[in-house]
Motif scaffolding. Structure first.
Motif, PDB file in Angstrom:
ATOM      1  N   VAL A 134       0.849  -1.200   0.000  1.00 54.05           N
ATOM      2  CA  VAL A 134       0.000   0.000   0.000  1.00 54.05           C
ATOM      3  C   VAL A 134       0.886   1.251   0.000  1.00 54.05           C
ATOM      4  CG1 VAL A 134      -1.706   1.314   1.326  1.00 54.05           C
ATOM      5  CG2 VAL A 134      -1.948  -1.163   1.083  1.00 54.05           C
ATOM      6  N   PHE A 135       1.922   1.255   0.832  1.00 52.34           N
ATOM      7  CA  PHE A 135       2.858   2.379   0.900  1.00 52.34           C
ATOM      8  C   PHE A 135       3.526   2.603  -0.461  1.00 52.34           C
ATOM      9  CE2 PHE A 135       7.227   3.899   1.595  1.00 52.34           C
ATOM     10  CZ  PHE A 135       6.973   5.081   2.290  1.00 52.34           C
ATOM     11  N   TYR A 136       3.935   1.518  -1.094  1.00 54.16           N
ATOM     12  CA  TYR A 136       4.570   1.592  -2.416  1.00 54.16           C
ATOM     13  C   TYR A 136       3.633   2.259  -3.426  1.00 54.16           C
ATOM     14  CZ  TYR A 136       6.316  -0.120  -6.936  1.00 54.16           C
ATOM     15  OH  TYR A 136       6.741  -0.210  -8.234  1.00 54.16           O
ATOM     16  N   PRO A 156      -1.841  -4.030  -8.196  1.00 52.09           N
ATOM     17  CA  PRO A 156      -3.293  -3.973  -7.968  1.00 52.09           C
ATOM     18  C   PRO A 156      -3.622  -4.180  -6.494  1.00 52.09           C
ATOM     19  CG  PRO A 156      -2.760  -5.471  -9.774  1.00 52.09           C
ATOM     20  CD  PRO A 156      -1.472  -5.069  -9.139  1.00 52.09           C
ATOM     21  N   LEU A 157      -4.486  -3.324  -5.965  1.00 55.31           N
ATOM     22  CA  LEU A 157      -4.750  -3.354  -4.525  1.00 55.31           C
ATOM     23  C   LEU A 157      -6.057  -4.043  -4.134  1.00 55.31           C
ATOM     24  CD1 LEU A 157      -3.591   0.226  -3.486  1.00 55.31           C
ATOM     25  CD2 LEU A 157      -2.420  -1.929  -3.134  1.00 55.31           C
ATOM     26  N   GLU A 170      -7.127  -7.208  -4.070  1.00 61.15           N
ATOM     27  CA  GLU A 170      -6.925  -8.365  -3.194  1.00 61.15           C
ATOM     28  C   GLU A 170      -6.170  -7.977  -1.919  1.00 61.15           C
ATOM     29  OE1 GLU A 170      -8.377 -11.312  -3.758  1.00 61.15           O
ATOM     30  OE2 GLU A 170      -9.238 -10.376  -5.530  1.00 61.15           O
ATOM     31  N   VAL A 171      -5.272  -7.005  -2.045  1.00 66.61           N
ATOM     32  CA  VAL A 171      -4.511  -6.559  -0.870  1.00 66.61           C
ATOM     33  C   VAL A 171      -5.457  -6.011   0.186  1.00 66.61           C
ATOM     34  CG1 VAL A 171      -2.793  -4.891  -0.049  1.00 66.61           C
ATOM     35  CG2 VAL A 171      -2.417  -6.126  -2.196  1.00 66.61           C
ATOM     36  N   TRP A 172      -6.420  -5.180  -0.224  1.00 66.19           N
ATOM     37  CA  TRP A 172      -7.372  -4.616   0.736  1.00 66.19           C
ATOM     38  C   TRP A 172      -8.185  -5.718   1.409  1.00 66.19           C
ATOM     39  CZ3 TRP A 172      -5.902  -0.333   2.384  1.00 66.19           C
ATOM     40  CH2 TRP A 172      -5.472   0.703   1.568  1.00 66.19           C
ATOM     41  N   LYS A 173      -8.631  -6.699   0.618  1.00 63.27           N
ATOM     42  CA  LYS A 173      -9.427  -7.802   1.183  1.00 63.27           C
ATOM     43  C   LYS A 173      -8.644  -8.553   2.256  1.00 63.27           C
ATOM     44  CE  LYS A 173     -12.101  -8.584  -3.024  1.00 63.27           C
ATOM     45  NZ  LYS A 173     -12.344  -9.496  -4.146  1.00 63.27           N
ATOM     46  N   VAL A 174      -7.405  -8.882   1.946  1.00 61.32           N
ATOM     47  CA  VAL A 174      -6.593  -9.635   2.904  1.00 61.32           C
ATOM     48  C   VAL A 174      -6.285  -8.785   4.128  1.00 61.32           C
ATOM     49  CG1 VAL A 174      -4.380 -10.802   3.249  1.00 61.32           C
ATOM     50  CG2 VAL A 174      -5.621 -11.115   1.110  1.00 61.32           C
TER      51      VAL A 174
END
Length: 100
Positions: free
Chosen positions: A63-65, A84-85, A87-91
């Motif tokens: 997210v920072f990147y 792409p964020l 899936e990152v947000w979900k996890v």
């Protein structure tokens, strides 16, 4: 065959009782699962650095990147690919405990 009003009322009460017991059983199971998850989390906390913490750091870096590193390098004329964020947000939400 005719049922009396009392028989119909008893059938309705029995049906409601069945669904009420089923809901109570489901609530008890959810409470037990929650308690077990809390015990697991407490035990992992006692161990020190865990895989959950490492996953949290990796996802936070992603997210920072995307929101800090890429724009800074873009100002200097260097275009970096975004991650792409979705899936990152979900996890991250699941990791924090906001999802089931």
């Amino acid at each position: 065959m005719m049922f009396s009003l009392a028989t119909i009322i008893e059938l309705i009460k029995t049906g409601f009782g069945f669904f009420q017991k089923k809901q109570e059983s489901k609530d008890e199971l959810e409470a037990q699962n929650s308690h077990e998850q809390n015990e697991i989390t407490l035990e992992e906390t006692r161990k020190g650095f865990t895989w959950r913490q490492m996953l949290g750091y990796v996802l936070t870096f992603i997210v920072f990147y995307n929101y800090v590193v890429i724009p800074i390098f873009a100002l200097m004329g260097l275009v970096l690919p975004a991650i792409p964020l979705d899936e990152v947000w979900k996890v991250l939400i699941i990791l924090i405990g906001g999802g089931s």
